[in-house]
Design a protein around this motif. Structure first.
Motif, PDB file in Angstrom:
ATOM      1  N   PRO A 183       0.834  -1.209   0.000  1.00 31.95           N
ATOM      2  CA  PRO A 183       0.000   0.000   0.000  1.00 31.95           C
ATOM      3  C   PRO A 183       0.869   1.260   0.000  1.00 31.95           C
ATOM      4  CG  PRO A 183      -0.726  -1.545   1.696  1.00 31.95           C
ATOM      5  CD  PRO A 183       0.589  -2.055   1.176  1.00 31.95           C
ATOM      6  N   ILE A 184       0.527   2.202  -0.859  1.00 35.82           N
ATOM      7  CA  ILE A 184       1.300   3.442  -0.965  1.00 35.82           C
ATOM      8  C   ILE A 184       1.323   4.190   0.363  1.00 35.82           C
ATOM      9  CG2 ILE A 184       1.332   5.737  -2.038  1.00 35.82           C
ATOM     10  CD1 ILE A 184       0.524   4.389  -4.658  1.00 35.82           C
ATOM     11  N   ASN A 185       0.230   4.123   1.122  1.00 33.90           N
ATOM     12  CA  ASN A 185       0.189   4.861   2.389  1.00 33.90           C
ATOM     13  C   ASN A 185       1.102   4.256   3.453  1.00 33.90           C
ATOM     14  OD1 ASN A 185      -1.338   2.596   3.028  1.00 33.90           O
ATOM     15  ND2 ASN A 185      -3.003   3.758   3.955  1.00 33.90           N
ATOM     16  N   LYS A 186       1.745   3.126   3.163  1.00 32.88           N
ATOM     17  CA  LYS A 186       2.698   2.506   4.089  1.00 32.88           C
ATOM     18  C   LYS A 186       4.144   2.812   3.696  1.00 32.88           C
ATOM     19  CE  LYS A 186       0.036   0.017   6.818  1.00 32.88           C
ATOM     20  NZ  LYS A 186       0.148   0.070   8.254  1.00 32.88           N
ATOM     21  N   ILE A 187       4.310   3.658   2.668  1.00 34.69           N
ATOM     22  CA  ILE A 187       5.645   3.971   2.147  1.00 34.69           C
ATOM     23  C   ILE A 187       5.985   5.427   2.423  1.00 34.69           C
ATOM     24  CG2 ILE A 187       7.107   4.043   0.098  1.00 34.69           C
ATOM     25  CD1 ILE A 187       5.079   2.067  -1.220  1.00 34.69           C
ATOM     26  N   ARG A 188       7.139   5.638   3.044  1.00 33.78           N
ATOM     27  CA  ARG A 188       7.606   7.020   3.201  1.00 33.78           C
ATOM     28  C   ARG A 188       8.744   7.243   2.214  1.00 33.78           C
ATOM     29  NH1 ARG A 188      10.926   6.644   8.894  1.00 33.78           N
ATOM     30  NH2 ARG A 188      12.895   5.991   7.971  1.00 33.78           N
ATOM     31  N   MET A 189       8.906   8.492   1.820  1.00 34.57           N
ATOM     32  CA  MET A 189       9.988   8.851   0.906  1.00 34.57           C
ATOM     33  C   MET A 189      11.327   8.686   1.616  1.00 34.57           C
ATOM     34  SD  MET A 189       8.523   9.548  -1.882  1.00 34.57           S
ATOM     35  CE  MET A 189       8.605  10.829  -3.078  1.00 34.57           C
TER      36      MET A 189
ATOM     37  N   ASP B  36       5.772   1.610   7.181  1.00 33.42           N
ATOM     38  CA  ASP B  36       6.732   0.579   7.553  1.00 33.42           C
ATOM     39  C   ASP B  36       7.644   0.178   6.390  1.00 33.42           C
ATOM     40  OD1 ASP B  36       4.821  -0.789   6.102  1.00 33.42           O
ATOM     41  OD2 ASP B  36       4.312  -2.196   7.694  1.00 33.42           O
ATOM     42  N   HIS B  37       7.652   1.016   5.345  1.00 31.78           N
ATOM     43  CA  HIS B  37       8.551   0.843   4.208  1.00 31.78           C
ATOM     44  C   HIS B  37       9.135   2.204   3.833  1.00 31.78           C
ATOM     45  CE1 HIS B  37       6.003  -2.735   3.855  1.00 31.78           C
ATOM     46  NE2 HIS B  37       7.028  -3.291   3.238  1.00 31.78           N
ATOM     47  N   GLU B  38      10.360   2.197   3.325  1.00 35.27           N
ATOM     48  CA  GLU B  38      11.004   3.429   2.872  1.00 35.27           C
ATOM     49  C   GLU B  38      11.377   3.266   1.403  1.00 35.27           C
ATOM     50  OE1 GLU B  38      14.133   6.438   4.820  1.00 35.27           O
ATOM     51  OE2 GLU B  38      14.921   4.403   4.560  1.00 35.27           O
TER      52      GLU B  38
ATOM     53  N   ALA C 199       1.783   7.328  -9.753  1.00 31.57           N
ATOM     54  CA  ALA C 199       0.710   6.430  -9.312  1.00 31.57           C
ATOM     55  C   ALA C 199      -0.239   7.145  -8.356  1.00 31.57           C
ATOM     56  CB  ALA C 199       1.301   5.189  -8.653  1.00 31.57           C
ATOM     57  N   GLN C 200       0.322   7.950  -7.456  1.00 34.71           N
ATOM     58  CA  GLN C 200      -0.517   8.704  -6.524  1.00 34.71           C
ATOM     59  C   GLN C 200      -1.389   9.709  -7.264  1.00 34.71           C
ATOM     60  OE1 GLN C 200       2.793   9.861  -3.867  1.00 34.71           O
ATOM     61  NE2 GLN C 200       1.512   9.114  -2.187  1.00 34.71           N
ATOM     62  N   LEU C 201      -0.845  10.363  -8.286  1.00 34.37           N
ATOM     63  CA  LEU C 201      -1.631  11.312  -9.068  1.00 34.37           C
ATOM     64  C   LEU C 201      -2.812  10.627  -9.749  1.00 34.37           C
ATOM     65  CD1 LEU C 201       1.201  13.488 -10.657  1.00 34.37           C
ATOM     66  CD2 LEU C 201      -0.412  14.164  -8.862  1.00 34.37           C
ATOM     67  N   LEU C 202      -2.648   9.347 -10.064  1.00 36.71           N
ATOM     68  CA  LEU C 202      -3.738   8.573 -10.670  1.00 36.71           C
ATOM     69  C   LEU C 202      -4.696   7.990  -9.635  1.00 36.71           C
ATOM     70  CD1 LEU C 202      -1.693   6.719 -13.406  1.00 36.71           C
ATOM     71  CD2 LEU C 202      -3.607   8.297 -13.794  1.00 36.71           C
ATOM     72  N   GLY C 203      -4.345   8.128  -8.357  1.00 38.54           N
ATOM     73  CA  GLY C 203      -5.201   7.597  -7.307  1.00 38.54           C
ATOM     74  C   GLY C 203      -4.974   6.127  -7.002  1.00 38.54           C
ATOM     75  N   LEU C 204      -3.869   5.556  -7.499  1.00 40.12           N
ATOM     76  CA  LEU C 204      -3.581   4.158  -7.176  1.00 40.12           C
ATOM     77  C   LEU C 204      -3.285   4.034  -5.686  1.00 40.12           C
ATOM     78  CD1 LEU C 204      -1.314   3.040 -10.170  1.00 40.12           C
ATOM     79  CD2 LEU C 204      -3.803   2.918  -9.946  1.00 40.12           C
ATOM     80  N   LYS C 205      -3.625   2.895  -5.122  1.00 37.41           N
ATOM     81  CA  LYS C 205      -3.455   2.666  -3.685  1.00 37.41           C
ATOM     82  C   LYS C 205      -2.307   1.726  -3.363  1.00 37.41           C
ATOM     83  CE  LYS C 205      -7.145   5.056  -2.790  1.00 37.41           C
ATOM     84  NZ  LYS C 205      -6.941   6.468  -2.618  1.00 37.41           N
ATOM     85  N   GLN C 206      -1.775   1.011  -4.380  1.00 37.60           N
ATOM     86  CA  GLN C 206      -0.733   0.021  -4.140  1.00 37.60           C
ATOM     87  C   GLN C 206       0.315   0.095  -5.245  1.00 37.60           C
ATOM     88  OE1 GLN C 206      -2.539  -3.750  -2.342  1.00 37.60           O
ATOM     89  NE2 GLN C 206      -3.706  -3.444  -4.194  1.00 37.60           N
TER      90      GLN C 206
END
Length: 130
Positions: free
Chosen positions: A37-43, A86-88, A99-106
């Motif tokens: 999930p994108i929301n579990k990834i930090r830059m 929990d991911h970097e 992907a975020q601009l397209l609204g993808l979640k994963q």
């Protein structure tokens, strides 16, 4: 006379394209690629490169919209931070941004565990130089 080859039994086109949950599990098992999930990834905290903008970003967004994310990102597994990430991100900052601009979640990802900061930086730099 040649022996008959077994015909695979597929229940849907999603299974063929590995879009079903069972297909995703098979993909993860056979390739080491996970869906995160994108929301579990930090830059990456000190990412030394700039993100795409303008036409280059628009081209990437268009490609992902048409074809999906074709190349997995590379992530480092970390302890969950204050945002529950929990991911970097090590490689694929632009793919994640598009992907975020397209609204993808994963995102499809290769997840590396137990990397030191020096090893993580090597992934960030080496993959951006190529």
């Amino acid at each position: 006379m040649a022996a008959k080859r077994p015909v695979p039994k597929l229940s849907s086109i999603d299974e063929l394209l590995l879009l079903s949950e069972q297909g995703q599990a098979q993909l993860e098992q056979s390739s080491g690629i996970q869906t995160v999930p994108i929301n579990k990834i930090r830059m990456y905290k000190n990412h030394p490169f700039r993100l795409y903008d303008g036409e280059r970003l628009a081209d990437m967004v268009s490609s992902i919209e048409s074809n999906g994310v074709l190349i997995p990102v590379i992530l480092r597994k970390i302890e969950a931070d204050e945002n529950d990430c929990d991911h970097e991100m090590l490689t694929g900052h632009n793919r994640m941004n598009a992907a975020q601009l397209l609204g993808l979640k994963q995102l499809p990802a290769i997840v590396k565990e137990n990397l030191t900061d020096e090893e993580a930086l090597m992934y960030v730099v080496e993959t951006n130089v190529l």
